[in-house]
Design a protein around this motif. Structure first.
Motif, PDB file in Angstrom:
ATOM      1  N   GLU A  41      80.984  42.310  78.478  1.00 44.50           N
ATOM      2  CA  GLU A  41      82.110  41.581  79.047  1.00 44.50           C
ATOM      3  C   GLU A  41      82.577  40.433  78.142  1.00 44.50           C
ATOM      4  N   ALA A  42      81.639  39.721  77.544  1.00 49.68           N
ATOM      5  CA  ALA A  42      81.991  38.603  76.660  1.00 49.68           C
ATOM      6  C   ALA A  42      82.726  39.102  75.418  1.00 49.68           C
ATOM      7  N   GLU A  43      82.279  40.225  74.868  1.00 49.37           N
ATOM      8  CA  GLU A  43      82.940  40.786  73.688  1.00 49.37           C
ATOM      9  C   GLU A  43      84.347  41.268  74.028  1.00 49.37           C
ATOM     10  N   MET A  44      84.514  41.863  75.199  1.00 47.77           N
ATOM     11  CA  MET A  44      85.848  42.319  75.622  1.00 47.77           C
ATOM     12  C   MET A  44      86.787  41.139  75.846  1.00 47.77           C
ATOM     13  N   ALA A  45      86.253  40.014  76.280  1.00 50.42           N
ATOM     14  CA  ALA A  45      87.079  38.831  76.520  1.00 50.42           C
ATOM     15  C   ALA A  45      87.659  38.287  75.216  1.00 50.42           C
ATOM     16  N   GLU A  46      87.015  38.568  74.099  1.00 47.94           N
ATOM     17  CA  GLU A  46      87.502  38.115  72.787  1.00 47.94           C
ATOM     18  C   GLU A  46      88.652  38.975  72.263  1.00 47.94           C
ATOM     19  N   LEU A  47      88.841  40.134  72.853  1.00 51.55           N
ATOM     20  CA  LEU A  47      89.848  41.102  72.403  1.00 51.55           C
ATOM     21  C   LEU A  47      91.235  40.747  72.924  1.00 51.55           C
ATOM     22  N   LEU A  48      92.232  40.900  72.091  1.00 54.62           N
ATOM     23  CA  LEU A  48      93.632  40.736  72.504  1.00 54.62           C
ATOM     24  C   LEU A  48      94.217  42.143  72.629  1.00 54.62           C
ATOM     25  N   PRO A  49      94.203  42.720  73.838  1.00 59.56           N
ATOM     26  CA  PRO A  49      94.535  44.144  74.008  1.00 59.56           C
ATOM     27  C   PRO A  49      95.967  44.526  73.675  1.00 59.56           C
ATOM     28  N   ASP A  50      96.870  43.564  73.653  1.00 59.60           N
ATOM     29  CA  ASP A  50      98.263  43.894  73.346  1.00 59.60           C
ATOM     30  C   ASP A  50      98.606  43.691  71.874  1.00 59.60           C
ATOM     31  N   GLN A  51      97.610  43.282  71.076  1.00 58.02           N
ATOM     32  CA  GLN A  51      97.836  43.071  69.646  1.00 58.02           C
ATOM     33  C   GLN A  51      96.945  44.028  68.860  1.00 58.02           C
ATOM     34  N   PHE A  52      97.542  45.100  68.390  1.00 62.07           N
ATOM     35  CA  PHE A  52      96.787  46.117  67.663  1.00 62.07           C
ATOM     36  C   PHE A  52      97.706  46.790  66.649  1.00 62.07           C
ATOM     37  N   ILE A  53      97.082  47.456  65.699  1.00 66.50           N
ATOM     38  CA  ILE A  53      97.813  48.308  64.768  1.00 66.50           C
ATOM     39  C   ILE A  53      97.112  49.662  64.714  1.00 66.50           C
ATOM     40  N   LYS A  54      97.889  50.698  64.538  1.00 63.39           N
ATOM     41  CA  LYS A  54      97.366  52.050  64.384  1.00 63.39           C
ATOM     42  C   LYS A  54      97.129  52.269  62.892  1.00 63.39           C
ATOM     43  N   VAL A  55      95.926  52.707  62.533  1.00 62.56           N
ATOM     44  CA  VAL A  55      95.602  52.884  61.120  1.00 62.56           C
ATOM     45  C   VAL A  55      95.157  54.310  60.845  1.00 62.56           C
ATOM     46  N   ASN A  56      95.413  54.721  59.643  1.00 61.28           N
ATOM     47  CA  ASN A  56      94.989  56.010  59.138  1.00 61.28           C
ATOM     48  C   ASN A  56      93.608  55.833  58.521  1.00 61.28           C
ATOM     49  N   GLN A  57      92.763  56.848  58.613  1.00 60.37           N
ATOM     50  CA  GLN A  57      91.412  56.760  58.060  1.00 60.37           C
ATOM     51  C   GLN A  57      91.439  56.393  56.575  1.00 60.37           C
ATOM     52  N   ARG A  58      92.417  56.889  55.853  1.00 56.36           N
ATOM     53  CA  ARG A  58      92.517  56.587  54.419  1.00 56.36           C
ATOM     54  C   ARG A  58      92.817  55.122  54.160  1.00 56.36           C
ATOM     55  N   GLU A  59      93.392  54.421  55.156  1.00 58.99           N
ATOM     56  CA  GLU A  59      93.744  53.010  54.998  1.00 58.99           C
ATOM     57  C   GLU A  59      92.632  52.057  55.427  1.00 58.99           C
ATOM     58  N   LEU A  60      91.570  52.566  56.022  1.00 54.69           N
ATOM     59  CA  LEU A  60      90.531  51.703  56.577  1.00 54.69           C
ATOM     60  C   LEU A  60      89.902  50.765  55.552  1.00 54.69           C
ATOM     61  N   GLN A  61      89.730  51.232  54.338  1.00 54.26           N
ATOM     62  CA  GLN A  61      89.074  50.422  53.310  1.00 54.26           C
ATOM     63  C   GLN A  61      89.766  49.073  53.121  1.00 54.26           C
ATOM     64  N   GLN A  62      91.064  49.026  53.256  1.00 53.69           N
ATOM     65  CA  GLN A  62      91.775  47.767  53.041  1.00 53.69           C
ATOM     66  C   GLN A  62      91.579  46.771  54.190  1.00 53.69           C
ATOM     67  N   TYR A  63      91.001  47.206  55.313  1.00 54.25           N
ATOM     68  CA  TYR A  63      90.781  46.330  56.462  1.00 54.25           C
ATOM     69  C   TYR A  63      89.314  45.934  56.653  1.00 54.25           C
ATOM     70  N   VAL A  64      88.424  46.398  55.813  1.00 59.40           N
ATOM     71  CA  VAL A  64      86.992  46.174  55.991  1.00 59.40           C
ATOM     72  C   VAL A  64      86.657  44.691  56.108  1.00 59.40           C
ATOM     73  N   ARG A  65      87.253  43.863  55.302  1.00 62.73           N
ATOM     74  CA  ARG A  65      86.948  42.416  55.323  1.00 62.73           C
ATOM     75  C   ARG A  65      87.419  41.735  56.596  1.00 62.73           C
ATOM     76  N   GLU A  66      88.341  42.361  57.322  1.00 56.55           N
ATOM     77  CA  GLU A  66      88.888  41.778  58.548  1.00 56.55           C
ATOM     78  C   GLU A  66      88.113  42.172  59.800  1.00 56.55           C
ATOM     79  N   LEU A  67      87.187  43.119  59.655  1.00 55.89           N
ATOM     80  CA  LEU A  67      86.464  43.601  60.832  1.00 55.89           C
ATOM     81  C   LEU A  67      85.465  42.557  61.321  1.00 55.89           C
TER      82      LEU A  67
END
Length: 68
Positions: A41-67
């Motif tokens: 529940e605490a982890e879900m509370a940190e999530l902003l459910p209306d702010q997301f982007i759809k990513v392609n598996q090939r693009e994941l590497q560029q987002y690793v530092r943001e995870l």
């Protein structure tokens, strides 16, 4: 019938701390439902459910530092 007979996509949901949480599903709502199973529940509370982007598996590497 397997749920993977329908296409699934990857989504990066924004967290309140500026990081992103990776999820997958048929839609953003489906991905959130899967996250509700995985996160507490605490982890879900940190999530902003209306702010997301759809990513392609090939693009994941560029987002690793943001995870988070």
């Amino acid at each position: 019938m397997s749920s993977f007979s329908n296409p699934h996509f990857m989504y990066l949901f924004q967290l309140k701390n500026g990081k992103k949480k990776l999820a997958y599903g048929e839609s953003p709502e489906d991905a959130l439902d899967i996250l509700r199973i995985r996160l507490n529940e605490a982890e879900m509370a940190e999530l902003l459910p209306d702010q997301f982007i759809k990513v392609n598996q090939r693009e994941l590497q560029q987002y690793v530092r943001e995870l988070g």
